[in-house]
Write an enzyme that holds these catalytic residues in place. Structure first.
Site, PDB file in Angstrom:
ATOM      1  N   ARG A 260     -14.683 -10.217 -35.318  1.00 21.98           N
ATOM      2  CA  ARG A 260     -13.235 -10.426 -35.317  1.00 21.98           C
ATOM      3  C   ARG A 260     -12.706 -10.067 -36.696  1.00 21.98           C
ATOM      4  O   ARG A 260     -13.255 -10.490 -37.704  1.00 21.98           O
ATOM      5  CB  ARG A 260     -12.857 -11.846 -34.879  1.00 21.98           C
ATOM      6  CG  ARG A 260     -13.303 -12.949 -35.772  1.00 21.98           C
ATOM      7  CD  ARG A 260     -12.686 -14.278 -35.332  1.00 21.98           C
ATOM      8  NE  ARG A 260     -13.554 -15.397 -35.647  1.00 21.98           N
ATOM      9  CZ  ARG A 260     -13.739 -15.921 -36.855  1.00 21.98           C
ATOM     10  NH1 ARG A 260     -13.123 -15.425 -37.903  1.00 21.98           N
ATOM     11  NH2 ARG A 260     -14.548 -16.940 -37.027  1.00 21.98           N
ATOM     12  N   HIS A 264     -10.489 -17.105 -37.511  1.00 18.67           N
ATOM     13  CA  HIS A 264     -10.675 -17.674 -36.169  1.00 18.67           C
ATOM     14  C   HIS A 264      -9.331 -17.906 -35.489  1.00 18.67           C
ATOM     15  O   HIS A 264      -9.135 -17.552 -34.336  1.00 18.67           O
ATOM     16  CB  HIS A 264     -11.444 -18.988 -36.300  1.00 18.67           C
ATOM     17  CG  HIS A 264     -11.375 -19.857 -35.085  1.00 18.67           C
ATOM     18  ND1 HIS A 264     -12.021 -19.530 -33.909  1.00 18.67           N
ATOM     19  CD2 HIS A 264     -10.723 -21.014 -34.857  1.00 18.67           C
ATOM     20  CE1 HIS A 264     -11.764 -20.467 -33.002  1.00 18.67           C
ATOM     21  NE2 HIS A 264     -10.985 -21.370 -33.553  1.00 18.67           N
ATOM     22  N   TYR A 273     -15.690 -18.446 -45.795  1.00 17.59           N
ATOM     23  CA  TYR A 273     -17.039 -18.306 -45.239  1.00 17.59           C
ATOM     24  C   TYR A 273     -17.460 -16.865 -44.947  1.00 17.59           C
ATOM     25  O   TYR A 273     -18.598 -16.626 -44.594  1.00 17.59           O
ATOM     26  CB  TYR A 273     -17.209 -19.166 -43.981  1.00 17.59           C
ATOM     27  CG  TYR A 273     -16.208 -18.873 -42.871  1.00 17.59           C
ATOM     28  CD1 TYR A 273     -16.439 -17.857 -41.954  1.00 17.59           C
ATOM     29  CD2 TYR A 273     -15.043 -19.632 -42.749  1.00 17.59           C
ATOM     30  CE1 TYR A 273     -15.530 -17.598 -40.941  1.00 17.59           C
ATOM     31  CE2 TYR A 273     -14.124 -19.378 -41.740  1.00 17.59           C
ATOM     32  CZ  TYR A 273     -14.381 -18.357 -40.844  1.00 17.59           C
ATOM     33  OH  TYR A 273     -13.485 -18.093 -39.857  1.00 17.59           O
TER      34      TYR A 273
END
Lengths: 342, 370
Positions: A260, A264, A273
């Site tokens: 992606r 998120h 992250y």
């Protein structure tokens, strides 16, 4: 095998593979169009969120090729889908419109999926055989097995495609749904869009095997890993799975490796992250420019055509946005509708 | 794989292929290399379990034991052999077919029987009954009645050992039916990913209650499920005590060295129904007879005699001792009092909870706590 090792796939793009797979030139142009529409819609959703108009946005950017490739292998007049929240491109193929998606994003009464009740990207349509979904990760997997059981009992020949991320494969629901479908040889395709992260948890901290497809070993069903940024490869393996399912040979587990390109959701900061270099490396493999290059290389579209398509898509997105902005919210007296059955 | 050329793997690969396992359990030792008194003790323990369960069945049909009763006749070698491979500081957790496991762990037979009778001296204070035996002092964290639910708990125990850097392992016992639950999947995945020191010992007795394994899963060689998690796995003969002991011991060694979990599938059979209320319409008498020929106790006795390491007389004495132990357990249970109704709420909350509440119990919640 790590996705990064699959560089030879790029080379295969050079050879007009769509015709070998039985896809027409028009199929490929249409696939690109849906992928582009999904991307531009998704981008608009983020803008609406960042400008305070949409409460939430959750992104499918980067997954378009996997979704469109899978959708093309199924029969839109007969088969069922159990999408998850990243499947903008999949549900567009299946018949939801940009207006439908924008109405849900803004929580308007005319949202066909839930009358403005569900979160964005919780698609459903009884008419189009798109099953509604829960935000709880993985719940759709046993439900899809149930729909496939119904298709088998009724002898409709319909196949069910259920999609989910790799994080969902660590859920008990995954195990129970796949096991049940395997025993009863149900016509269902378990389609994992593996983007390498369950929100912030990298795959190596959530999976004990290198590939999600390895999990098929525990159920005695075929497991296939495929480059999810290559719509033709995805189409090919899903079509094989559809053929097996229609022939009564039972379910398949397909893992489309992808990425992606954004966080998120609108409530997530992925820079905490994911190294920027990693995101940048995957941007180089963005399926949209890859397919655009393919179109040009094989004489399916030139720059003018692509530019015209951009303009046409922009108008669709503008129309959907304005339509949804002008639409009324649900009325307070309808609050309790749909809470219990009629 | 280059972009999905067909199947990731053939179904049911050979164990040890593709680096999935690379692990095999140790073979059983030669009987003559074992101290005879130890072998005799194993035999005696299995006879205690067999008698214990037969007497419990009798008491149940007489209405002296309430609730449920699930017997493990036929699975004694798993309990005794498996636990002989553990160290006292290791953890044990199991499912509801737990009498033999508790006894093999060293819990007092009288207190275990008292638990079945629902008495105050029971190992769980008479509150748990047959399905919920526990003995914290022996690091036995219970029989668990809900199928599969204790597997994530086992992973949690193992995580604690890993976190504290203690060389303890967890032995987690469950049946074949539990391998189809979501909890199994979540536990094995996490245990494998985090390389937790846990031995998953599946007692495959071929039936999940009345459902034959082939009707509940397509991969009936259960040890092959371990491959889906990258866990070393093996199938063993659960009717042979020393084979079980050797396998569990080698799995424990692997886990203790920090190499992660092991999945063992032990083939076994229960001679009685699933519970006392099972008419067993799902299996044939011929099948039962065939498995009775593999009776773990008779098999072990025969091997001991053939190897000449014990005498028939010693075995007879062990039989008598086992019967005496069980008769004493029954007598102890019968004289133990019912739990005092005033203690009904004990063990529901930890006592400090009451201390944490406002004086006078606030809205009444917790006012009854000790």
């Amino acid at each position: 095998m790590a996705t990064g090792d699959r560089v030879d796939l790029l080379e295969r793009y050079q050879h007009g593979r769509h015709r070998e797979l039985g896809l027409t030139d028009e199929d490929v142009r249409r696939m690109y169009e849906v992928m582009l529409l999904a991307r531009r819609l998704d981008e608009r959703m983020w803008i609406l969120n960042r400008t305070g108009q949409a409460p939430f946005a959750i992104s499918g950017q980067g997954h378009e090729a996997a979704q469109v490739g899978a959708a093309w292998a199924l029969d839109r007049e007969r088969d069922w889908i159990y999408p998850y929240y990243r499947d903008v491109a999949l549900v567009l193929v299946w018949g939801l419109t940009p207006r439908d998606l924008m109405l849900q994003l803004l929580g308007k009464a005319a949202d066909p999926s839930s009358g403005g009740r569900q979160m964005p990207n919780h698609f459903s349509s009884r008419r189009l055989r798109i099953a509604p979904q829960s935000s709880v990760v993985g719940t759709q997997i046993p439900q899809a097995a149930g729909t496939a059981l119904a298709s088998k009992l009724e002898g409709t020949g319909a196949v069910t495609l259920v999609t989910f991320g790799e994080g969902a494969t660590a859920q008990g629901d995954f195990h129970e749904g796949v096991n049940f479908a395997a025993i009863h040889r149900l016509p269902v395709i378990f389609f994992c869009e593996n983007n390498g992260y369950a929100i912030s948890v990298p795959a190596e901290k959530e999976l004990s095997v290198p590939d999600v497809a390895d999990r098929a070993l525990g159920y005695g069903i075929p497991g296939v890993t495929v480059d999810g940024n290559d719509p033709f490869e995805v189409y090919r393996v899903v079509r094989e799975a559809v053929e097996r399912a229609r022939a009564g040979e039972g379910p398949s587990l397909i893992e489309a490796k992808t990425y992606r390109l954004l966080a998120h959701s609108s409530d997530d900061d992925d820079s905490t992250y994911r190294p920027r270099e990693e995101v940048e490396a995957w941007r180089q493999r963005d399926p949209l420019p890859r397919l655009a290059a393919y179109l040009k290389e094989h004489g399916l579209a030139d720059d003018a055509d692509l530019q015209a398509l951009e303009e046409q898509v922009r108008q669709q997105v503008d129309d959907a946005t304005e339509h949804a902005q002008a639409a009324p919210y649900p009325r307070a007296e309808h609050l309790l509708d749909h809470v219990t059955g009629p | 794989m280059g972009g999905g050329e067909g199947m990731a793997q053939a179904n049911n690969p050979e164990p040890g292929r593709d680096g999935w396992t690379g692990w095999t359990p140790d073979p059983p030792p030669d009987l003559r290399d074992e101290p005879p008194e130890r072998l005799l003790e194993y035999y005696r323990q299995m006879q205690v379990i067999r008698h214990f369960e037969e007497r419990a069945a009798q008491a149940y049909t007489q209405g002296r034991i309430g609730g449920f009763l699930h017997l493990a006749n036929g699975e004694e070698a798993l309990a005794v052999g498996g636990l002989a491979a553990l160290e006292p500081e290791d953890d044990l957790i199991t499912h509801y077919r737990d009498h033999g496991v508790a006894l093999a762990r060293g819990s007092d037979p009288g207190r275990v029987m008292a638990e079945l009778f629902g008495r105050a001296d029971g190992v769980s204070g008479g509150r748990g009954g047959s399905m919920h035996l526990a003995d914290a002092g022996r690091r036995f964290w219970g029989g668990h009645a809900i199928v599969g639910i204790h597997l994530p708990i086992a992973a949690g125990l193992a995580l604690a050992h890993q976190y504290r850097k203690e060389p303890r392992v967890v032995l987690c016992i469950f049946g074949d039916g539990a391998t189809n639950t979501g909890a199994f999947h979540e536990a094995l995945n996490l245990a494998a990913t985090w390389e937790l020191p846990v031995i998953f010992l599946c007692q495959n007795n071929l039936y999940g209650m009345g459902t034959a394994i082939e009707r509940a899963m397509r991969v009936t060689e259960l040890h092959r499920r371990g491959a889906a998690y990258g866990i070393p796995s093996a199938r063993i003969n659960g009717m042979r005590l020393l084979e079980v002991r050797a396998a569990v011991a080698s799995a424990a060694r692997w886990a203790r060295e920090g190499k992660g979990p092991v999945f063992l599938e032990a083939l076994t059979y229960r001679y009685r129904g699933h519970s006392m209320a099972d008419p067993e319409l799902y299996r044939t008498k011929e099948e039962l007879k065939a498995w009775r020929a593999w009776d773990p106790i008779q098999l072990f006795a025969q091997e001991l005699l053939e190897a000449g390491v014990v005498t028939p007389e010693a075995l007879r004495r062990a039989d008598q001792e086992a019967e005496q132990v069980v008769e004493a357990a029954i007598a102890f249970a019968e004289q133990s009092p019912e739990p005092d109704p005033a203690t009904l709420h004990h063990g529901v909350y930890r006592a400090p909870l009451a201390a944490a509440l406002p004086a006078g119990g606030g809205n009444g919640v917790g006012a009854h706590l000790p």
